[in-house]
Design a protein around this motif. Sequence first.
Motif, mmCIF file in Angstrom:
data_model
loop_
_atom_site.group_PDB
_atom_site.id
_atom_site.type_symbol
_atom_site.label_atom_id
_atom_site.label_comp_id
_atom_site.label_asym_id
_atom_site.label_seq_id
_atom_site.Cartn_x
_atom_site.Cartn_y
_atom_site.Cartn_z
ATOM 1 N N GLN A 359 -16.706 -58.385 -88.061
ATOM 2 C CA GLN A 359 -15.917 -58.788 -89.217
ATOM 3 C C GLN A 359 -15.162 -60.083 -88.924
ATOM 4 N N GLN A 360 -14.737 -60.255 -87.681
ATOM 5 C CA GLN A 360 -14.083 -61.503 -87.303
ATOM 6 C C GLN A 360 -15.016 -62.683 -87.542
ATOM 7 N N SER A 361 -16.264 -62.563 -87.093
ATOM 8 C CA SER A 361 -17.235 -63.647 -87.278
ATOM 9 C C SER A 361 -17.538 -63.866 -88.755
ATOM 10 N N ALA A 362 -17.670 -62.758 -89.509
ATOM 11 C CA ALA A 362 -17.986 -62.871 -90.937
ATOM 12 C C ALA A 362 -16.836 -63.549 -91.685
ATOM 13 N N PHE A 363 -15.600 -63.186 -91.349
ATOM 14 C CA PHE A 363 -14.455 -63.808 -92.006
ATOM 15 C C PHE A 363 -14.420 -65.307 -91.746
ATOM 16 N N ILE A 364 -14.585 -65.699 -90.490
ATOM 17 C CA ILE A 364 -14.496 -67.119 -90.140
ATOM 18 C C ILE A 364 -15.581 -67.915 -90.862
ATOM 19 N N ALA A 365 -16.810 -67.399 -90.840
ATOM 20 C CA ALA A 365 -17.904 -68.104 -91.518
ATOM 21 C C ALA A 365 -17.634 -68.209 -93.017
ATOM 22 N N SER A 366 -17.157 -67.109 -93.620
ATOM 23 C CA SER A 366 -16.888 -67.102 -95.057
ATOM 24 C C SER A 366 -15.772 -68.082 -95.417
ATOM 25 N N ARG A 367 -14.704 -68.075 -94.626
ATOM 26 C CA ARG A 367 -13.574 -68.955 -94.924
ATOM 27 C C ARG A 367 -13.949 -70.417 -94.708
ATOM 28 N N ILE A 368 -14.766 -70.696 -93.708
ATOM 29 C CA ILE A 368 -15.213 -72.074 -93.477
ATOM 30 C C ILE A 368 -16.009 -72.585 -94.672
ATOM 31 N N LEU A 394 -19.950 -65.341 -83.000
ATOM 32 C CA LEU A 394 -19.736 -66.355 -84.025
ATOM 33 C C LEU A 394 -20.905 -67.326 -84.090
ATOM 34 N N GLN A 395 -21.438 -67.740 -82.956
ATOM 35 C CA GLN A 395 -22.574 -68.669 -82.964
ATOM 36 C C GLN A 395 -23.760 -68.067 -83.717
ATOM 37 N N LEU A 396 -24.000 -66.777 -83.516
ATOM 38 C CA LEU A 396 -25.099 -66.124 -84.227
ATOM 39 C C LEU A 396 -24.808 -66.049 -85.727
ATOM 40 N N GLU A 397 -23.574 -65.736 -86.080
ATOM 41 C CA GLU A 397 -23.210 -65.638 -87.500
ATOM 42 C C GLU A 397 -23.332 -66.998 -88.189
ATOM 43 N N LEU A 398 -22.903 -68.049 -87.530
ATOM 44 C CA LEU A 398 -23.020 -69.389 -88.109
ATOM 45 C C LEU A 398 -24.480 -69.768 -88.310
ATOM 46 N N SER A 399 -25.326 -69.408 -87.359
ATOM 47 C CA SER A 399 -26.750 -69.714 -87.481
ATOM 48 C C SER A 399 -27.376 -68.942 -88.639
ATOM 49 N N GLU A 564 -36.241 -55.972 -76.184
ATOM 50 C CA GLU A 564 -37.131 -56.871 -76.930
ATOM 51 C C GLU A 564 -36.430 -57.428 -78.166
ATOM 52 N N THR A 565 -35.702 -56.570 -78.893
ATOM 53 C CA THR A 565 -34.976 -57.029 -80.077
ATOM 54 C C THR A 565 -33.894 -58.029 -79.690
ATOM 55 N N PHE A 566 -33.204 -57.731 -78.616
ATOM 56 C CA PHE A 566 -32.154 -58.627 -78.121
ATOM 57 C C PHE A 566 -32.723 -60.005 -77.804
ATOM 58 N N LEU A 567 -33.833 -60.046 -77.069
ATOM 59 C CA LEU A 567 -34.436 -61.324 -76.694
ATOM 60 C C LEU A 567 -34.972 -62.069 -77.908
ATOM 61 N N SER A 568 -35.498 -61.347 -78.866
ATOM 62 C CA SER A 568 -36.047 -61.995 -80.061
ATOM 63 C C SER A 568 -34.953 -62.725 -80.825
ATOM 64 N N GLU A 569 -33.772 -62.091 -80.952
ATOM 65 C CA GLU A 569 -32.684 -62.744 -81.677
ATOM 66 C C GLU A 569 -32.196 -63.980 -80.934
ATOM 67 N N LEU A 570 -32.120 -63.900 -79.617
ATOM 68 C CA LEU A 570 -31.697 -65.074 -78.837
ATOM 69 C C LEU A 570 -32.702 -66.210 -78.995
ATOM 70 N N ALA A 571 -33.987 -65.866 -78.997
ATOM 71 C CA ALA A 571 -35.024 -66.897 -79.118
ATOM 72 C C ALA A 571 -34.928 -67.600 -80.458
ATOM 73 N N LEU A 572 -34.674 -66.831 -81.523
ATOM 74 C CA LEU A 572 -34.556 -67.440 -82.841
ATOM 75 C C LEU A 572 -33.343 -68.359 -82.908
ATOM 76 N N LEU A 573 -32.245 -67.952 -82.274
ATOM 77 C CA LEU A 573 -31.048 -68.795 -82.236
ATOM 78 C C LEU A 573 -31.314 -70.091 -81.489
ATOM 79 N N SER A 574 -32.050 -70.004 -80.390
ATOM 80 C CA SER A 574 -32.288 -71.172 -79.547
ATOM 81 C C SER A 574 -33.133 -72.224 -80.241
#
Length: 714
Positions: A359-368, A394-399, A564-574
């Motif tokens: 929720q912290q990440s969602a709030f910051i992204a929404s307010r920005i 936060l980096q993932l939420e912004l992406s 596998e799910t964890f690595l997939s999300e990191l790869a998409l972010l990268s």
Amino acid sequence: MAWRAINETVARYVIKRDGRQLPERLTRYKTELNDEQFRVVTAPPKAALVVAGAGTGKTRAITYRVAYLMEQGISPQRILLATFTNRAAQEMLRRVESLTGSQNVHRVWGGTFHRIGNLILRRHAVSIGYDSNYSILDSEDARDLINVCIEDAAIDTKSKRFPKADVVQDIISYASNTDRCVDEIVIDKYPYFEPLIRQIKLVDETYQNRKLERNVMDYDDLLLNWKRLLLEKPEIASLYAEQFQHILVDEYQDTNRLQAEIIDLLAAKHRNVMVVGDDAQSIFAWRGAEFTNIYEFPKRYPEAEMFKLETNYRSTPEILGLANVSISNNRRQFPKTLTAVKRSRDARPALVPCSDVDQQSAFIASRILELRDEGTSLEDIAVIYRSHYHSVELQLELSRRNIPYRVRSGVRFFEQAHIKDVVSYLKVIVNPSDELAWKRVLKMIPGIGSATAARVFEAITTGKGSIKLPVDQERNAHGSTYALVQAVPNAIPRLRSSQPFRSFIVLLELLSSQENRNNPSKQISLILEHGYEQYLQENFENAETRAEDIRGLSLYAQRYDSTETFLSELALLSTERFKEPTPLVGEEIVSGSEEDELLTLTSVHQAKGLEWKAVFMIWAAEGKFPSPRSLREIDSEEEERRLWYVALTRAKDELYLTYPLLITDYNRQTVLQKPSRFLTECPPAMFEIWDLEEETQDAVDRPLAIAASDEFIN
């Protein structure tokens, strides 16, 4: 000599300047400076301490001071201006030239301590055993030379847990800049290397001798040899003490002991030394800055006059009010109260308790996004944090929301070397055919270089050494891919006696076991516990900070039910670059083109000296800010509060302080998070407390945030 002996009485003749050439500009100065700045600029010649609060125009005061001295007839070459960067000195002197119209401003001795030290040493290097054409080693060259010295010292780095050249370099450098011996630094900062002090000192001695033999100096030598020159050659010290009639030092709170001693030696005759800085912004003790330099300046110069710049041009009264109250809790300081020039916006700093980190990440992204829609450019918004790993979610939420951002440290969290190391272990669990991941983890094993890593990988994937194929079938049959790795020593016999390699096999077995195979959080913890933390200590000077990042990554990974799910999300972010997707190459710095509008993510240390219209300070929670690691040291709470003060004073118009109410600890237990002590020591009336409500959730979710607000107020 004989003539001088006869004529012991020396008459002094003062050269009078043409008064008609001195412009009458004091009236203009009075209109262009506030009263505080004017008093600094026109101060009489003697020692002076200028305590310049955040956003009070200290650079302007220094610039006008140099111009004023020149207009009073002080020759430019008799002024020394020491700054934190050469660029800062150049900009100040360009402004001085504009103010005075003088063509001789370039004759002012301006720049960093290292630049000025180099200018002086070029003239006198022969006096301390160097030739004047000495070379200056950059960090990489110095590291390479230290590697040579380790070899020359005949230290068996394979059988002993000896630090890499980078770490030895940091030990030597920190000892130089703090004017302490290597023994003390190892015991204080690197206690795990205490049994190796004798060998480290031998490398240091070899390194110092080799530099002299080769006529080279590293950056630290520019200061060490400058001080040595002044101490060992009184006639040279006297020459410069006479020449530098006026000395000005910017960012004095960030100087180390060596730099302060050099200034004292140069100011020995005239004592016209003006130091400018803010004790409340002294935040670099970890790299050798000495807070006591500015705090004890009046003791070293009892005649010094103190000036305070307290008129702030940056922030609103509400933000400054919070900053003033917060820093007032520090015991060791020069008390000051920043006063705002800006009018009130009738908006207090917002305190935003969030239900959890998501929720912290969602709030910051929404307010920005709201701020952006209201006309605030992303360039005018920053998210600030105490430690780099705090920005993971936060980096993932912004992406996900396609909000483009830059990271002030240069490298995004998931692209740092130590994070990529750990992720490579996970990759070989999920995909045993990943050649790059295999070679990366293999080369971290002592005694395995690129060639051996290639042979090991070939043995694993081709069946040499009685290894069966295919790899996937082997995993299915035995429940562990890495039972087969034990056959590698058959292909490479020397690995049979390698304890590090055997430990590596044990770790792989643990990571691929039925219990841990789909638990990325546990896997990351195991990697850190079974050798990687030691690897960090041996290879990185900031090992503890990197270990903290990895523990933060482990906590973050708890949300995933498979590696596998964890690595997939990191790869998409990268691969996300906010333009077209491109593969991640090495540890490239993420930045936009000139027309791109980017949000800034930054640690507090990286944010010093910068400002934004809107600032979000995240993880303002006990155990996160202040950092528990920093609180182990004496007086470190006060440095943490200074760091907090720096973060607060980056905001011009809007300030948001957020923290999650609930977090999951390393034991997967849900823990109630308390607000930072730096929040609770300030009156609640200074904040506007926001209660968050999710659009997609029922109102039943609201009381959690409201309860936190009530608890804080009471």
